[in-house]
Scaffold this motif. Structure first.
Motif, PDB file in Angstrom:
ATOM      1  N   SER A 190       2.491  -1.019   4.272  1.00 27.56           N
ATOM      2  CA  SER A 190       2.107   0.302   3.793  1.00 27.56           C
ATOM      3  C   SER A 190       3.227   1.304   4.030  1.00 27.56           C
ATOM      4  CB  SER A 190       0.823   0.775   4.473  1.00 27.56           C
ATOM      5  OG  SER A 190       0.962   0.787   5.875  1.00 27.56           O
ATOM      6  N   ALA A 237       0.849  -1.195   0.000  1.00 26.54           N
ATOM      7  CA  ALA A 237       0.000   0.000   0.000  1.00 26.54           C
ATOM      8  C   ALA A 237       0.883   1.244   0.000  1.00 26.54           C
ATOM      9  CB  ALA A 237      -0.904  -0.010   1.229  1.00 26.54           C
ATOM     10  N   CYS A 272       0.723   5.161   0.221  1.00 21.31           N
ATOM     11  CA  CYS A 272      -0.252   6.129   0.730  1.00 21.31           C
ATOM     12  C   CYS A 272       0.256   7.550   0.518  1.00 21.31           C
ATOM     13  CB  CYS A 272      -0.509   5.881   2.213  1.00 21.31           C
ATOM     14  SG  CYS A 272      -0.956   4.165   2.580  1.00 21.31           S
ATOM     15  N   SER A 297      -7.534   0.882  -2.243  1.00 22.56           N
ATOM     16  CA  SER A 297      -7.481  -0.174  -1.237  1.00 22.56           C
ATOM     17  C   SER A 297      -8.774  -0.964  -1.149  1.00 22.56           C
ATOM     18  CB  SER A 297      -7.128   0.416   0.131  1.00 22.56           C
ATOM     19  OG  SER A 297      -8.042   1.427   0.488  1.00 22.56           O
ATOM     20  N   GLU A 306       0.029  -7.127   4.395  1.00 20.18           N
ATOM     21  CA  GLU A 306      -0.052  -5.772   3.851  1.00 20.18           C
ATOM     22  C   GLU A 306       1.064  -4.939   4.451  1.00 20.18           C
ATOM     23  OE1 GLU A 306      -3.692  -3.785   2.809  1.00 20.18           O
ATOM     24  OE2 GLU A 306      -3.108  -2.057   4.001  1.00 20.18           O
ATOM     25  N   THR A 320      -4.819   5.975  -0.858  1.00 23.64           N
ATOM     26  CA  THR A 320      -4.005   4.764  -0.817  1.00 23.64           C
ATOM     27  C   THR A 320      -4.168   3.971  -2.106  1.00 23.64           C
ATOM     28  OG1 THR A 320      -4.180   4.603   1.590  1.00 23.64           O
ATOM     29  CG2 THR A 320      -3.576   2.600   0.401  1.00 23.64           C
TER      30      THR A 320
END
Length: 278
Positions: free
Chosen positions: A72, A38, A40, A61, A70, A45
């Motif tokens: 991020s 992810a 961001c 997302s 996951e 995101t």
């Protein structure tokens, strides 16, 4: 960077998926990676679903699902823009450096991310303008050039440390202020090749780059049954090694620069041998 890279990330997921899946370097580095990455930007995101190195989907997302942990990476838009500039400023050259020094943070399985850091860096490279336009492969062949010799010279130096004689390979280039360059553990002096071939720098500095014993062209000592011993790279040995290299070149005082463990060593050398370093 121009907005193009962020637009690719935020708007044109299919194009980014195509770039990643077509890129050999990414596929090779990510071949064992399964995760939901992810990215961001402010509150928006974008998720990259990767399964065994293949990008299955890219999108918001809520729209992208897939196996694996996951991970991020969060940052304000201005930080992403700086990271993805074609010629990034200091500590924006690499995503991990930006995480340490700038406004990026990571959430999720850090060990998994570090294990696939080369793949993450390739994502970063492909989001920069030169990656987006596809100029990521070898440069086209130009006119034939005549052979030329590098200005780097190499030699072997015999050093005695703690009663053991080591045959150490050392490369040297330039003239002026002596600078001893220490490579990373498990690497060798090739790390500094581009410094040693930089005409502006070598006009002002005399670079000296040894390969640590057991590294590069510095083979294990012939007078020691090294195969029966555990290898230990200690602080005391590193300090004695650097001191011996300077003695071998009759350099009373030098500048020191190191990478990774060589960088950590700088503070120890300043404490242990302050008279030897500028």
């Amino acid at each position: 960077m121009s907005a193009t890279g962020l637009e690719l990330l935020e708007v044109n997921g299919p194009r980014l998926r195509e770039l990643l899946n077509a890129d050999y370097q990414f596929r090779r580095a990510a071949r064992s990676w399964t995760c939901r990455l992810a990215l961001c930007v402010d509150d928006a995101t974008t998720v990259v679903s990767i399964v065994d190195g293949h990008v299955e989907a890219i999108g918001r997302s809520a729209q992208v699902h897939g196996p694996g942990p996951e991970i991020s990476i969060h940052a304000p838009r201005v930080e992403w823009e700086r990271l993805l500039e074609p010629e990034p400023r200091p500590f924006y050259h690499d995503v991990m450096a930006a995480i340490v020094h700038h406004g990026f943070r990571i959430e999720g399985d850090l060990a998994d991310l570090v294990a696939h850091l080369v793949a993450l860096r390739r994502v970063q490279d492909l989001l920069r303008p030169q990656g987006i336009t596809g100029h990521t492969g070898p440069r086209p062949a130009g006119p034939a050039l005549r052979p030329r010799r590098a200005t780097i010279s190499g030699q072997y130096l015999y050093l005695s440390i703690d009663g053991v004689e080591y045959r150490v390979y050392v490369e040297e280039a330039g003239s002026g202020i002596p600078v001893l360059l220490q490579h990373t553990a498990v690497a060798d002096g090739r790390q500094y090749r581009h410094l040693l071939e930089d005409p502006e720098l070598t006009s002002r500095f005399r670079f000296i780059v040894p390969d640590l014993p057991y590294h590069g062209k510095s083979l294990p000592p012939s007078g020691l049954d090294w195969w029966n011993r555990d290898y230990r790279l200690t602080k005391a040995f590193l300090i004695a090694f650097v001191d011996a290299v300077l003695d071998g070149f009759d350099i009373p005082r030098a500048v020191y620069l190191g990478c990774s463990i060589g960088g950590h060593l700088a503070a120890d050398l300043a404490l242990a041998l302050p008279h030897r370093f500028a």
